[in-house]
Design an enzyme around this catalytic site. Sequence first.
Site, PDB file in Angstrom:
ATOM      1  N   ARG A  86      11.690  33.556  54.579  1.00 20.24           N
ATOM      2  CA  ARG A  86      12.361  32.535  55.392  1.00 20.24           C
ATOM      3  C   ARG A  86      13.712  32.159  54.819  1.00 20.24           C
ATOM      4  O   ARG A  86      14.411  31.329  55.385  1.00 20.24           O
ATOM      5  CB  ARG A  86      11.480  31.293  55.461  1.00 20.24           C
ATOM      6  CG  ARG A  86      10.803  31.071  56.821  1.00 20.24           C
ATOM      7  CD  ARG A  86       9.962  29.830  56.704  1.00 20.24           C
ATOM      8  NE  ARG A  86       9.604  29.259  57.955  1.00 20.24           N
ATOM      9  CZ  ARG A  86       8.400  29.397  58.518  1.00 20.24           C
ATOM     10  NH1 ARG A  86       7.497  30.161  57.965  1.00 20.24           N
ATOM     11  NH2 ARG A  86       8.138  28.782  59.637  1.00 20.24           N
ATOM     12  N   LYS A 139       5.492  34.254  66.750  1.00 17.26           N
ATOM     13  CA  LYS A 139       5.302  35.201  65.637  1.00 17.26           C
ATOM     14  C   LYS A 139       3.812  35.379  65.316  1.00 17.26           C
ATOM     15  O   LYS A 139       3.321  36.486  65.202  1.00 17.26           O
ATOM     16  CB  LYS A 139       6.035  34.716  64.371  1.00 17.26           C
ATOM     17  CG  LYS A 139       7.535  34.590  64.531  1.00 17.26           C
ATOM     18  CD  LYS A 139       8.222  34.197  63.228  1.00 17.26           C
ATOM     19  CE  LYS A 139       7.775  32.852  62.692  1.00 17.26           C
ATOM     20  NZ  LYS A 139       8.104  31.716  63.590  1.00 17.26           N
ATOM     21  N   ARG A 165       1.299  23.681  72.163  1.00 14.46           N
ATOM     22  CA  ARG A 165       0.500  24.427  71.171  1.00 14.46           C
ATOM     23  C   ARG A 165      -0.701  23.600  70.712  1.00 14.46           C
ATOM     24  O   ARG A 165      -0.589  22.418  70.420  1.00 14.46           O
ATOM     25  CB  ARG A 165       1.363  24.790  69.960  1.00 14.46           C
ATOM     26  CG  ARG A 165       0.550  25.442  68.844  1.00 14.46           C
ATOM     27  CD  ARG A 165       1.365  26.319  67.929  1.00 14.46           C
ATOM     28  NE  ARG A 165       2.413  25.643  67.208  1.00 14.46           N
ATOM     29  CZ  ARG A 165       3.266  26.265  66.391  1.00 14.46           C
ATOM     30  NH1 ARG A 165       3.186  27.578  66.224  1.00 14.46           N
ATOM     31  NH2 ARG A 165       4.200  25.590  65.774  1.00 14.46           N
ATOM     32  N   ARG A 211      -0.853  20.501  65.904  1.00 12.71           N
ATOM     33  CA  ARG A 211      -0.473  20.696  64.501  1.00 12.71           C
ATOM     34  C   ARG A 211       0.345  19.509  64.018  1.00 12.71           C
ATOM     35  O   ARG A 211       1.219  19.028  64.744  1.00 12.71           O
ATOM     36  CB  ARG A 211       0.359  21.976  64.405  1.00 12.71           C
ATOM     37  CG  ARG A 211      -0.229  22.997  63.469  1.00 12.71           C
ATOM     38  CD  ARG A 211       0.491  24.299  63.585  1.00 12.71           C
ATOM     39  NE  ARG A 211       1.761  24.296  62.878  1.00 12.71           N
ATOM     40  CZ  ARG A 211       2.482  25.391  62.645  1.00 12.71           C
ATOM     41  NH1 ARG A 211       2.060  26.552  63.072  1.00 12.71           N
ATOM     42  NH2 ARG A 211       3.616  25.315  61.991  1.00 12.71           N
ATOM     43  N   ARG A 226      12.667  21.293  61.860  1.00 13.26           N
ATOM     44  CA  ARG A 226      12.305  22.680  61.565  1.00 13.26           C
ATOM     45  C   ARG A 226      13.273  23.654  62.235  1.00 13.26           C
ATOM     46  O   ARG A 226      13.605  24.690  61.664  1.00 13.26           O
ATOM     47  CB  ARG A 226      10.854  22.946  62.014  1.00 13.26           C
ATOM     48  CG  ARG A 226       9.845  22.255  61.109  1.00 13.26           C
ATOM     49  CD  ARG A 226       8.463  22.185  61.736  1.00 13.26           C
ATOM     50  NE  ARG A 226       7.893  23.496  61.945  1.00 13.26           N
ATOM     51  CZ  ARG A 226       6.956  23.754  62.860  1.00 13.26           C
ATOM     52  NH1 ARG A 226       6.508  22.807  63.640  1.00 13.26           N
ATOM     53  NH2 ARG A 226       6.473  24.960  62.959  1.00 13.26           N
TER      54      ARG A 226
HETATM   55  P1  ADP Z   1       5.073  30.876  65.714  1.00 16.51           P
HETATM   56  O1  ADP Z   1       4.018  31.586  64.894  1.00 16.51           O
HETATM   57  O2  ADP Z   1       6.324  31.690  65.865  1.00 16.51           O
HETATM   58  O3  ADP Z   1       5.351  29.474  65.257  1.00 16.51           O
HETATM   59  P2  ADP Z   1       3.004  30.806  67.811  1.00 16.51           P
HETATM   60  O4  ADP Z   1       2.508  32.221  67.829  1.00 16.51           O
HETATM   61  O5  ADP Z   1       2.120  29.785  67.191  1.00 16.51           O
HETATM   62  O6  ADP Z   1       4.510  30.744  67.197  1.00 16.51           O
HETATM   63  O7  ADP Z   1       3.340  30.408  69.331  1.00 16.51           O
HETATM   64  C1  ADP Z   1       3.787  29.086  69.646  1.00 16.51           C
HETATM   65  C2  ADP Z   1       3.076  28.598  70.904  1.00 16.51           C
HETATM   66  O8  ADP Z   1       3.562  29.332  72.026  1.00 16.51           O
HETATM   67  C3  ADP Z   1       1.558  28.806  70.894  1.00 16.51           C
HETATM   68  O9  ADP Z   1       0.949  27.721  71.545  1.00 16.51           O
HETATM   69  C4  ADP Z   1       1.354  30.122  71.661  1.00 16.51           C
HETATM   70  O10 ADP Z   1       0.095  30.143  72.337  1.00 16.51           O
HETATM   71  C5  ADP Z   1       2.513  30.067  72.670  1.00 16.51           C
HETATM   72  N1  ADP Z   1       3.091  31.398  72.943  1.00 16.51           N
HETATM   73  C6  ADP Z   1       3.240  32.440  72.083  1.00 16.51           C
HETATM   74  N2  ADP Z   1       3.855  33.480  72.686  1.00 16.51           N
HETATM   75  C7  ADP Z   1       4.134  33.066  73.972  1.00 16.51           C
HETATM   76  C8  ADP Z   1       4.756  33.685  75.113  1.00 16.51           C
HETATM   77  N3  ADP Z   1       5.237  34.936  75.048  1.00 16.51           N
HETATM   78  N4  ADP Z   1       4.860  32.960  76.245  1.00 16.51           N
HETATM   79  C9  ADP Z   1       4.381  31.692  76.311  1.00 16.51           C
HETATM   80  N5  ADP Z   1       3.779  31.051  75.282  1.00 16.51           N
HETATM   81  C10 ADP Z   1       3.650  31.732  74.124  1.00 16.51           C
HETATM   82  P1  AMP Z   2       4.635  28.332  60.086  1.00 19.62           P
HETATM   83  O1  AMP Z   2       3.153  28.288  60.229  1.00 19.62           O
HETATM   84  O2  AMP Z   2       5.158  29.708  59.791  1.00 19.62           O
HETATM   85  O3  AMP Z   2       5.353  27.656  61.230  1.00 19.62           O
HETATM   86  O4  AMP Z   2       4.978  27.459  58.778  1.00 19.62           O
HETATM   87  C1  AMP Z   2       4.696  26.087  58.707  1.00 19.62           C
HETATM   88  C2  AMP Z   2       5.428  25.454  57.538  1.00 19.62           C
HETATM   89  O5  AMP Z   2       4.974  26.049  56.303  1.00 19.62           O
HETATM   90  C3  AMP Z   2       6.941  25.617  57.514  1.00 19.62           C
HETATM   91  O6  AMP Z   2       7.602  24.651  58.319  1.00 19.62           O
HETATM   92  C4  AMP Z   2       7.240  25.456  56.029  1.00 19.62           C
HETATM   93  O7  AMP Z   2       7.206  24.097  55.644  1.00 19.62           O
HETATM   94  C5  AMP Z   2       6.044  26.145  55.369  1.00 19.62           C
HETATM   95  N1  AMP Z   2       6.317  27.574  55.141  1.00 19.62           N
HETATM   96  C6  AMP Z   2       5.684  28.638  55.727  1.00 19.62           C
HETATM   97  N2  AMP Z   2       6.205  29.793  55.289  1.00 19.62           N
HETATM   98  C7  AMP Z   2       7.200  29.467  54.420  1.00 19.62           C
HETATM   99  C8  AMP Z   2       8.145  30.214  53.653  1.00 19.62           C
HETATM  100  N3  AMP Z   2       8.180  31.548  53.713  1.00 19.62           N
HETATM  101  N4  AMP Z   2       9.016  29.531  52.872  1.00 19.62           N
HETATM  102  C9  AMP Z   2       8.996  28.197  52.804  1.00 19.62           C
HETATM  103  N5  AMP Z   2       8.156  27.424  53.506  1.00 19.62           N
HETATM  104  C10 AMP Z   2       7.263  28.046  54.309  1.00 19.62           C
END
Ligand code: ADP
Ligand code: AMP
Length: 213
Positions: free
Chosen positions: A88, A13, A123, A156, A167
Amino acid sequence: MRMIMLGPPGAGKGTQAKRIANEFKIPHISTGEILRNAIKDKTPLGEKAQEYMQKGLLVPDEIVTGLVKERVKEPDCDNGFILDGFPRTINQAKSLEDMGIGIDSVININVCEEDLIERFTGRRVCKTCGATFHIKFDPPSKPNICDKCQGELIIRADDEMSTVKKRLKVYTEQTAPLIDFYKNKKLLIDIDGTKPIDEVFSSILKRLRGEAV
Ligand code: ADP
Ligand code: AMP
């Protein structure tokens, strides 16, 4: 243009939201990033949020909703925005409606659990600017160094495997119901997120422009 990125944690995302924001010149609003910055800055919000985030739980609706409510009032949101990680819960989605904020599209990124685990484990995020990389799929030019600000890349805190499992469970129970919520409102755009980053981005653009993928 007001958009929402939906999908399980690790689906990509943030990666796609940054590109979409860049393409349409609108702000990328990541509630996770706002909360992580609050933790880094040791603010009262950060202290409260950390209790939940380190356990893989959602931060209470009223806290996150309040943050978004303030953020979307900023003038840079006048021409739209992309929300990443919000809403969420159904409750958060209803609060968004109560704020009178109409949404144009909800981009739902689909990735199976096996791929999600591989994305989590690889990641890496910049300790300084928060930029995201992946050791295999989106590697930095120099190992463990951020391409954007030369900061150190770290894992992270909530990407530790037991937290990841929690999660994913929280996603299934509390966030996945939003798929039907937005499908019923005819706003949902389903995207195959298992493809490489560039391919996922181009299919999102095509769908937003109403073209067949
Ligand atoms: P989210 O915001 O949904 O938690 P991220 O954008 O941080 O996900 O992506 C999670 C991990 O996967 C990151 O390390 C990112 O670089 C990698 N990633 C994102 N999109 C892809 C893809 N299409 N194919 C492979 N790896 C990806
Ligand atoms: P993310 O970076 O989107 O993966 O979010 C990391 C963490 O932040 C999540 O696992 C939640 O603990 C918190 N968080 C982010 N967005 C929300 C939301 N909309 N509602 C509740 N918790 C959130």
